[in-house]
Enzyme design. Structure first.
Site, PDB file in Angstrom:
ATOM      1  N   LYS A  40       0.832  -1.204   0.000  1.00 58.15           N
ATOM      2  CA  LYS A  40       0.000   0.000   0.000  1.00 58.15           C
ATOM      3  C   LYS A  40       0.867   1.253   0.000  1.00 58.15           C
ATOM      4  O   LYS A  40       0.635   2.181  -0.755  1.00 58.15           O
ATOM      5  CB  LYS A  40      -0.916   0.017   1.234  1.00 58.15           C
ATOM      6  CG  LYS A  40      -1.941  -1.096   1.255  1.00 58.15           C
ATOM      7  CD  LYS A  40      -2.874  -0.967   2.448  1.00 58.15           C
ATOM      8  CE  LYS A  40      -2.164  -1.129   3.792  1.00 58.15           C
ATOM      9  NZ  LYS A  40      -1.497  -2.424   3.983  1.00 58.15           N
ATOM     10  N   ASP A 227      -1.913   7.777   3.655  1.00 58.28           N
ATOM     11  CA  ASP A 227      -1.484   6.449   4.122  1.00 58.28           C
ATOM     12  C   ASP A 227      -2.148   6.147   5.468  1.00 58.28           C
ATOM     13  O   ASP A 227      -2.580   7.070   6.165  1.00 58.28           O
ATOM     14  CB  ASP A 227       0.049   6.438   4.286  1.00 58.28           C
ATOM     15  CG  ASP A 227       0.626   5.021   4.230  1.00 58.28           C
ATOM     16  OD1 ASP A 227      -0.157   4.056   4.133  1.00 58.28           O
ATOM     17  OD2 ASP A 227       1.865   4.883   4.278  1.00 58.28           O
ATOM     18  N   GLN A 258      -5.566  -3.184  10.854  1.00 58.30           N
ATOM     19  CA  GLN A 258      -4.452  -2.516  11.530  1.00 58.30           C
ATOM     20  C   GLN A 258      -4.880  -1.222  12.205  1.00 58.30           C
ATOM     21  O   GLN A 258      -4.056  -0.359  12.487  1.00 58.30           O
ATOM     22  CB  GLN A 258      -3.331  -2.224  10.537  1.00 58.30           C
ATOM     23  CG  GLN A 258      -2.699  -3.483   9.989  1.00 58.30           C
ATOM     24  CD  GLN A 258      -1.494  -3.164   9.113  1.00 58.30           C
ATOM     25  OE1 GLN A 258      -0.471  -2.688   9.605  1.00 58.30           O
ATOM     26  NE2 GLN A 258      -1.607  -3.407   7.827  1.00 58.30           N
ATOM     27  N   ARG A 604       5.098  -7.265  10.994  1.00 56.31           N
ATOM     28  CA  ARG A 604       6.278  -6.427  10.772  1.00 56.31           C
ATOM     29  C   ARG A 604       7.456  -7.279  10.316  1.00 56.31           C
ATOM     30  O   ARG A 604       8.446  -6.776   9.823  1.00 56.31           O
ATOM     31  CB  ARG A 604       6.705  -5.663  12.051  1.00 56.31           C
ATOM     32  CG  ARG A 604       5.727  -4.654  12.608  1.00 56.31           C
ATOM     33  CD  ARG A 604       5.206  -3.707  11.596  1.00 56.31           C
ATOM     34  NE  ARG A 604       3.932  -4.178  11.059  1.00 56.31           N
ATOM     35  CZ  ARG A 604       3.417  -3.745   9.906  1.00 56.31           C
ATOM     36  NH1 ARG A 604       4.053  -2.870   9.175  1.00 56.31           N
ATOM     37  NH2 ARG A 604       2.265  -4.217   9.468  1.00 56.31           N
TER      38      ARG A 604
HETATM   39  P1  ATP Z   1       1.645  -2.099   5.958  1.00 60.42           P
HETATM   40  O1  ATP Z   1       0.230  -2.532   5.931  1.00 60.42           O
HETATM   41  O2  ATP Z   1       2.432  -2.837   6.947  1.00 60.42           O
HETATM   42  O3  ATP Z   1       1.804  -0.615   5.987  1.00 60.42           O
HETATM   43  P2  ATP Z   1       2.033  -1.958   3.108  1.00 60.42           P
HETATM   44  O4  ATP Z   1       0.843  -2.541   2.502  1.00 60.42           O
HETATM   45  O5  ATP Z   1       2.147  -0.490   3.148  1.00 60.42           O
HETATM   46  O6  ATP Z   1       2.260  -2.581   4.541  1.00 60.42           O
HETATM   47  P3  ATP Z   1       4.609  -1.828   1.873  1.00 60.42           P
HETATM   48  O7  ATP Z   1       5.366  -1.423   3.071  1.00 60.42           O
HETATM   49  O8  ATP Z   1       4.320  -0.838   0.823  1.00 60.42           O
HETATM   50  O9  ATP Z   1       3.271  -2.562   2.323  1.00 60.42           O
HETATM   51  O10 ATP Z   1       5.300  -3.060   1.168  1.00 60.42           O
HETATM   52  C1  ATP Z   1       5.773  -4.187   1.911  1.00 60.42           C
HETATM   53  C2  ATP Z   1       7.076  -4.694   1.322  1.00 60.42           C
HETATM   54  O11 ATP Z   1       6.836  -5.324   0.072  1.00 60.42           O
HETATM   55  C3  ATP Z   1       8.062  -3.581   1.056  1.00 60.42           C
HETATM   56  O12 ATP Z   1       9.356  -4.069   1.331  1.00 60.42           O
HETATM   57  C4  ATP Z   1       7.884  -3.323  -0.410  1.00 60.42           C
HETATM   58  O13 ATP Z   1       9.050  -2.759  -0.963  1.00 60.42           O
HETATM   59  C5  ATP Z   1       7.611  -4.708  -0.947  1.00 60.42           C
HETATM   60  N1  ATP Z   1       6.806  -4.735  -2.169  1.00 60.42           N
HETATM   61  C6  ATP Z   1       5.634  -4.110  -2.372  1.00 60.42           C
HETATM   62  N2  ATP Z   1       5.157  -4.378  -3.610  1.00 60.42           N
HETATM   63  C7  ATP Z   1       6.036  -5.207  -4.204  1.00 60.42           C
HETATM   64  C8  ATP Z   1       6.097  -5.849  -5.500  1.00 60.42           C
HETATM   65  N3  ATP Z   1       5.182  -5.676  -6.406  1.00 60.42           N
HETATM   66  N4  ATP Z   1       7.181  -6.633  -5.728  1.00 60.42           N
HETATM   67  C9  ATP Z   1       8.127  -6.811  -4.799  1.00 60.42           C
HETATM   68  N5  ATP Z   1       8.126  -6.236  -3.586  1.00 60.42           N
HETATM   69  C10 ATP Z   1       7.097  -5.443  -3.269  1.00 60.42           C
HETATM   70 MG    MG Z   2       2.292   0.871   4.750  1.00 61.07          MG
END
Ligand code: ATP
Ligand code: MG
Length: 732
Positions: A40, A227, A258, A604
């Site tokens: 996200k 965010d 979350q 995490r």
């Molecule tokens: P949270 O809910 O914990 O905030 P999030 O949904 O924001 O998580 P991110 O932190 O954006 O998730 O991404 C999680 C991890 O996955 C990061 O290390 C990110 O770089 C990696 N990531 C996201 N999308 C891809 C993708 N398409 N290919 C490879 N790695 C990815």
């Molecule tokens: Mg995030």
């Protein structure tokens, strides 16, 4: 011949199809609703880049609300890379920071000037008391922090004075809260100041009441990015909605599982409301988790499935190397053993090449960091406490230490100065100055000057100061017969220091009291007062090495949005986590929020998640047998590997992982007077004569006698000393 399709921009090729959809759907309202680690935040930062690349917006035309510094940094770097120079003037930050900036531009519209100051919670409370005093409210009966909470709630909900509906009203101070709120807001204006809640509230009012101003902001912000949307409160929601009315280009990302800030007014309903309020909103779901291994995901998913009232989401492993270690659940004898286990594993991992910056210890309550901090110092592992201070740097701990320093060394002027008027003893600046002057001219310690000045003081402060000075004499006398732990506890109580925090109804106060309890607990680990003071001096001197890779310690709340290779989740015991205090206040709803917190914690971790619980923990100065957290039982067994089998001390406790009936799973915290310190839980692996051991101060040595928990040790370098068994470790 067909021209080959243009290759997607580099940054787009790093996205999966759903993420691309979320990035490329630039116009109109968009909600990305997806589980942890599905990208996200990556979608948001990429979207910012894409907006610039496609020429849809200039950097200053995008408003982005981020939760972590990491996300803010990433956005700034991406923007800088695209525009080829450092990105200045971005509208990027937390809700409060963004609103403060907006308010400076329009302060006069709410009766302030652009140089208004922002009050911290101490000042806020002081001002509230003045207002209440002036209104003739009995402050004893109606403590000011109660009103502060009521006002905060109104502000979180965007309610200005005059707009409090009967349903939202409070019966505080015989229904006078509303009038006091109005008086308080007037007073803030007179002083040209705003409290934290005002930053949002004022800006929302301005946007609501001044269409021209709103239109200006509409012209400016073509795109809005948000965010951690699940943790917005109502006033933040209004702000977003007002600003988004212009271009309707708002993209929010969030995860209802979350949502962990309801205690600060966050409303999960904002997610549900999105579709209704923003016509033709597009919803994108992301399902592939790129962060964690399968077992970590499985464990987290199994746990959160116990919550009711979820929107429900699918989460599947997206990493190609998603196999991996099961989630470990380690049960230990007591909290010290737990700290040792964590330290050992980190040490081991580091030797195997693990970067410490990718290791985190996430705790439920701030006081828990102490035992880990001490362990890391012993092992020489650099650490930082994120979003808070190191244990011995916290204000209440420094105060408590200052009391003990005066006890040990009355001539310690710095320490005396710190505590002479903490809690308030009515000593004014003139008195304090007279004390200093006298001490300097007579070349005597401050405390001696204080004795001499007593007769010349007004009755009230004289009485208060006399009590303190006589107190020190008494506590010093007690030291010989009652021991340093009892004296410290007595001193903190009798000096009025603990009371000061008990009276304080600010949200931080309970945490500070917990820290003080932990402080007394720490004292118990030392033979005497000076040993403890030496130790703390050493700990505090443990200079931060700015460049070294450091492991992180923080609360689960502060860990939102972050990720680490290796995550330790200690203290999973009933009462501590889920927190009894939260459950007492919020019941079943609070339990669900605690579970979401557990879900945030587990998710995490990228590769290793180690959950632990201690069978014995000192709570309120007493040893109590603790029961493993119900969350441990809720983890799906196929993703978990249980290690260790320490049992609670009392035989009647349910055994470690048996499914016991609910009522038996309540924590058995034995209520005891705050500072009643009893013996430590006897260790099963007692040290015997002849054992070779290591002591953190004296080094290696051989045990020559054992007297209960005290050991006589002949040290190789330091001679023969008597020390407590918990300060040594077996060697060989
Ligand atoms: P949270 O809910 O914990 O905030 P999030 O949904 O924001 O998580 P991110 O932190 O954006 O998730 O991404 C999680 C991890 O996955 C990061 O290390 C990110 O770089 C990696 N990531 C996201 N999308 C891809 C993708 N398409 N290919 C490879 N790695 C990815
Ligand atoms: Mg995030």
């Amino acid at each position: 011949m067909n021209a080959p399709a243009p290759a997607p921009a580099d940054y787009l090729s790093r996205l999966n199809p759903e993420q691309r959809e979320a990035v490329e759907t630039l116009d109109g309202p968009l909600l990305v609703l997806a589980g942890a680690g599905t990208g996200k935040t990556r979608v948001l930062t990429t979207r910012f880049a894409h907006l610039l690349k496609t020429g849809k917006a200039w950097p200053g035309q995008v408003l982005s609300v981020t939760f972590t510094n990491k996300a803010a940094r990433e956005m700034r770097e991406r923007v800088a890379a695209i525009i080829g120079q450092p990105a200045d003037g971005l509208w990027l930050g937390t809700f409060h920071a963004l609103c403060a900036r907006m308010l400076r531009r329009h302060a006069e519209l709410v009766g302030l000037t652009s140089s208004f100051t922002i009050l911290d919670s101490d000042d806020q409370l002081r001002l509230l008391k003045q207002v209440m005093d002036a209104a003739g409210v009995d402050l004893k009966r109606w403590p000011a922090p109660g009103l502060m909470a009521v006002i905060q709630r109104w502000k979180d909900r965007g309610i200005v004075p005059g707009k409090v509906t009967p349903a939202e009203d409070s019966d505080y101070a015989n229904n006078r809260a509303h009038a006091l709120y109005a008086a308080y807001q007037d007073r803030l204006k007179q002083l040209n100041t705003a409290d934290f809640g005002d930053l949002m509230l004022h800006v929302v009012e301005i946007l609501k009441n001044h269409p021209d101003v709103l239109a200006d902001w509409h012209r400016r912000f073509r795109y809005i990015l948000v965010d951690e949307y699940q943790d917005t409160n109502l006033v933040q929601y209004y702000w977003l909605r007002l600003l988004a009315q212009g271009h309707k280009n708002i993209c929010c990302v969030g995860d209802d599982d979350q949502s962990i800030y309801s205690w600060r007014g966050a409303e999960i309903e904002n997610i549900l409301r999105f579709e209704k309020d923003f016509e033709n909103a597009r919803i994108v779901r992301l399902e592939a988790n790129y962060r964690s291994t399968k077992p970590i995901l499985g464990a987290a998913a199994g746990l959160i499935a116990r919550n009711t009232g979820r929107l429900g989401k699918t989460l599947r492993p997206g990493r190609h190397d998603a196999e991996g270690d099961k989630v470990r659940v380690v049960s230990l004898w007591d909290s010290e053993e737990e700290a040792r286990m964590v330290g050992d594993r980190i040490e081991q991992a580091r030797r195997a090449g693990q970067n410490l910056a990718e290791v985190a210890i996430l705790v439920r309550a701030g006081f828990q960091t102490r035992s880990f901090e001490e362990r890391m110092i012993t092992l020489g592992l650099p650490y930082r406490v994120v979003g808070g201070l190191r244990f011995y740097e916290r204000a209440e701990i420094r105060d408590a230490l200052a009391y003990l320093r005066v006890l040990a060394q009355p001539a310690d002027d710095l320490a005396f100065e710190r505590i002479v008027n903490t809690p308030k003893r009515g000593l004014g600046d003139t008195t304090l100055k007279a004390m200093h002057d006298l001490a300097r001219s007579e070349n005597i310690p401050l405390i001696a000057a204080a004795w001499q000045l007593l007769p010349s003081m007004r009755p009230k402060p004289r009485q208060a100061l006399t009590e303190l000075l006589q107190g020190f004499a008494r506590w010093r006398e007690m030291l010989g017969k009652d021991g340093h732990v009892v004296v410290a506890a007595t001193l903190l109580d009798e000096s009025g220091y603990t009371d000061m925090w008990k009276q304080d109804k600010s949200p931080e106060a309970p945490g500070r009291l917990d820290n003080l309890k932990e402080f007394v607990r720490a004292l118990g680990e030392f033979e005497n007062l000076s040993g403890f003071l030496d130790h703390t001096a050493l700990v505090m001197e443990n200079e931060e090495n700015a460049t070294a890779e450091k492991l992180s310690m923080m609360t689960l709340h502060a860990a939102k949005g972050l990720e680490f290779d290796m995550v330790f989740l200690p203290g999973w015991e009933e009462g501590l986590f889920p927190s009894q205090r939260s459950m007492d206040e919020g019941g079943e709803k609070a339990l669900e929020e605690e579970r979401r917190l557990a879900y945030v914690g587990i998710t995490r971790g990228r590769k290793h998640v180690i959950i632990s619980c201690a069978a014995n923990r000192r709570i309120y100065g007493n040893w109590t047998s603790s029961i493993p957290s119900r969350f441990i039982d809720e983890l799906p067994p196929e993703h978990v590997e249980v290690e260790g089998g320490a049992r609670p001390r009392a035989a009647e406790q349910p055994s470690m992982f048996n499914a016991a009936p609910m009522f038996a799973r309540r924590p058995r915290v034995i209520e005891a007077p705050a500072w009643d310190v009893k013996e430590r839980a006897p260790r099963p692996d007692a040290i015997k004569v002849g054992q070779r051991v290591f002591h953190m101060k004296f080094g290696n040595g051989n045990v020559i006698a054992v007297d209960d928990d005290k050991l006589d040790i002949e040290f190789d370098k330091a001679g023969t000393k008597r020390v407590l068994d918990r300060f040594v470790e077996k060697v060989g």
